[in-house]
Design a protein around this motif. Structure first.
Motif, mmCIF file in Angstrom:
data_model
loop_
_atom_site.group_PDB
_atom_site.id
_atom_site.type_symbol
_atom_site.label_atom_id
_atom_site.label_comp_id
_atom_site.label_asym_id
_atom_site.label_seq_id
_atom_site.Cartn_x
_atom_site.Cartn_y
_atom_site.Cartn_z
ATOM 1 N N SER A 1 20.607 -45.671 -118.147
ATOM 2 C CA SER A 1 19.767 -46.635 -117.446
ATOM 3 C C SER A 1 20.631 -47.807 -117.002
ATOM 4 O O SER A 1 21.779 -47.958 -117.427
ATOM 5 C CB SER A 1 18.651 -47.140 -118.355
ATOM 6 O OG SER A 1 19.209 -47.929 -119.400
ATOM 7 N N ASP B 1 20.144 -50.790 -117.910
ATOM 8 C CA ASP B 1 20.374 -51.580 -119.132
ATOM 9 C C ASP B 1 21.589 -51.070 -119.886
ATOM 10 O O ASP B 1 22.366 -51.856 -120.447
ATOM 11 C CB ASP B 1 19.140 -51.523 -120.043
ATOM 12 C CG ASP B 1 17.981 -52.337 -119.489
ATOM 13 O OD1 ASP B 1 18.235 -53.236 -118.649
ATOM 14 O OD2 ASP B 1 16.831 -52.081 -119.886
ATOM 15 N N ASP B 2 21.756 -49.738 -119.923
ATOM 16 C CA ASP B 2 22.937 -49.175 -120.587
ATOM 17 C C ASP B 2 24.221 -49.666 -119.926
ATOM 18 O O ASP B 2 25.188 -50.038 -120.596
ATOM 19 C CB ASP B 2 22.914 -47.642 -120.525
ATOM 20 C CG ASP B 2 21.781 -47.037 -121.334
ATOM 21 O OD1 ASP B 2 21.438 -47.629 -122.378
ATOM 22 O OD2 ASP B 2 21.249 -45.995 -120.932
ATOM 23 N N GLN C 1 24.554 -52.324 -118.039
ATOM 24 C CA GLN C 1 24.654 -53.773 -118.175
ATOM 25 C C GLN C 1 25.354 -54.150 -119.481
ATOM 26 O O GLN C 1 26.159 -55.082 -119.524
ATOM 27 C CB GLN C 1 23.254 -54.394 -118.122
ATOM 28 C CG GLN C 1 23.228 -55.909 -118.246
ATOM 29 C CD GLN C 1 23.745 -56.597 -117.007
ATOM 30 O OE1 GLN C 1 23.261 -56.378 -115.916
ATOM 31 N NE2 GLN C 1 24.762 -57.437 -117.168
ATOM 32 N N SER C 2 25.046 -53.415 -120.546
ATOM 33 C CA SER C 2 25.612 -53.745 -121.861
ATOM 34 C C SER C 2 26.972 -53.090 -122.101
ATOM 35 O O SER C 2 27.615 -53.335 -123.114
ATOM 36 C CB SER C 2 24.640 -53.305 -122.965
ATOM 37 O OG SER C 2 24.427 -51.897 -122.905
#
Length: 451
Positions: free
Chosen positions: A13, A15-16, A18-19
């Motif tokens: 995702s 989010d994955d 992004q981190s």
């Protein structure tokens, strides 16, 4: 195993990404982002690409960051390039399409031959941009098949230069780039998108484009582009649905209710003596080649049994098949890209079909398509300027008959179905789905009889 079938991993995702802490390595006096193992879906892949470029900009400050975006024709290279340009104000792009040099000998009308690329000029342009100099890049007119002008471009240190083209990862130029991307949507999607593009850009007919793709474009891709996947630090699978962009959809409603011919003729305003047009068809349905999406689904499908997974996959794949229709009476062949949408009683399909030669069938098979069904059908069609109403009889289904109303105007199709008495009772399955249902039912009966 074909390099086209990349190694599969879990779904990522935004989010994955992004981190994620990207690993930057120093190599040959420059910096590179470590290769990302798994292919990413389009939007996530774009996000990863933007983050990677931002990271490289913090390391490479004395010259532009050089990016190569490769992939087969129609895969979305230009789309992803434009998304990057929208984010970075100091970014420029170069299309390898402009480096086609038709003054060289063209063999068998193969304009996708990498030997027609003016790599010498391209390398000169890239080197001058790296050195912070102005450079003159060519402009190519596809309708006139020739270079018609040059454009002077330049960029400053800290900016981004994107080269996009099917041979962007070719060994002649690969070492120029700090970050390398490969994008593909699978043979079926890339094929349709290439045809759409050729119609608008080169003025080719769909038949001409289709023939060129099967005879030269994809053979060149398999031989010289696909092997360069291994050099990409980022692989993107673009499952954009090209059919959503097609205009002039056809609306249809079908039923297995028997309707008298006289009632059909009266609805259409036809004379009593008009018997309709009778045709006989062999409809050959071709399943698209296995691609990234199918492998990914198999990897992540959990505890489902293999038979359940196969059945579900077959249902999903039906909408993407290509139909090659053989007209028994004339001997002609016609291709239609089938993408069926269901809405209430309606089946909605794009009107993308064109006449081809029988050689196209062998070309599709060479691309990895497989014949999964050949359906014999007799069709008697009555029509006026707005509607066509067909009585279809299927030989392999014990001559089961269906009636189908087709037209470009949704409301007129709906009104005709209402008049004939089957509005709200329409069959929303395609003929291919109905054929599969019939064959599965026959198999089940045989099993029960054996018991």
């Amino acid at each position: 195993m074909s390099l086209y079938k990349w190694s599969m991993g879990r779904n990522y995702s935004i989010d994955d990404i992004q981190s994620l802490e990207m690993e930057v390595t120093k190599k040959k006096q420059t910096y590179q982002i470590k290769k990302f193992k798994d292919p990413l879906y389009f939007e996530v892949g774009v996000f990863y690409l933007i983050r990677a470029l931002q990271k490289l900009q913090t390391k490479i400050t004395n010259r532009p960051v050089m990016v190569a975006i490769s992939g087969p024709s129609g895969s979305g290279k230009t789309t992803i390039t434009n998304k990057v340009l929208n984010v970075f104000s100091k970014a420029i792009s170069i299309s390898m399409d402009n480096y086609l040099d038709t003054s060289k000998h063209v063999i068998d009308e193969n304009f996708d031959d990498y030997r027609l690329v003016d790599f010498d000029l391209l390398k000169k342009n890239l080197q001058e941009l790296i050195e912070g100099k102005e450079t003159k890049t060519p402009l190519y007119d596809f309708r006139k098949s020739g270079r018609y002008a040059y454009e002077t471009i330049s960029c400053k240190p800290g900016s981004i230069v994107i080269l996009e083209g099917i041979y962007a990862l070719h060994d002649h130029i690969r070492d120029f780039f700090d970050f390398k991307v490969f994008i593909s949507g699978g043979v079926h999607y890339d094929l349709v998108k290439r045809i759409e593009r050729d119609i608008s850009r080169t003025g080719q007919t769909p038949k001409e484009s289709f023939q060129q793709i099967t005879e030269t474009v994809y053979p060149m891709y398999k031989a010289f582009v696909e092997p360069t996947i291994k050099y990409a630090q980022l692989k993107i699978r673009n499952r954009f649905n090209p059919f959503t962009a097609l205009l002039n959809p056809i609306y249809s409603i079908k039923s297995d209710t028997l309707i008298e011919k006289e009632k059909i003729k009266k609805l259409l305003g036809l004379k009593d003596y008009m018997g309709g047009r009778l045709q006989q068809y062999n409809d050959i349905y071709l399943r698209p080649p296995s691609d990234l999406e199918e492998e990914f689904e198999q990897e992540t499908s959990g505890s489902e049994s293999s038979s359940e997974k196969e059945e579900e996959n077959n249902k999903d794949k039906i909408k993407d098949w290509i139909r090659v229709r053989n007209n028994v009476l004339s001997g002609n062949y016609e291709v239609q890209f089938s993408q069926v949408l269901h809405q209430d009683d309606f089946l909605i399909t794009p009107s993308l079909k064109f006449a081809v030669s029988v050689k196209i069938l062998s070309g599709l098979l060479s691309l990895g398509y497989t014949i999964d069904a050949t359906i014999k059908r007799k069709a008697r069609t009555f029509y006026n300027e707005d509607l066509g109403i067909t009585i279809d009889t299927f030989v392999q289904m014990k001559n089961k008959a269906f009636i189908q109303i087709k037209g470009n105007n949704r409301e007129k199709v709906k009104e005709a179905a209402k008049t004939l008495g089957f509005l709200g009772k329409g069959i929303t399955k395609s003929y291919l789905e109905l054929y599969f249902d019939y064959t599965e039912e026959k198999k089940l009966k045989r099993k029960l009889q054996k018991k």
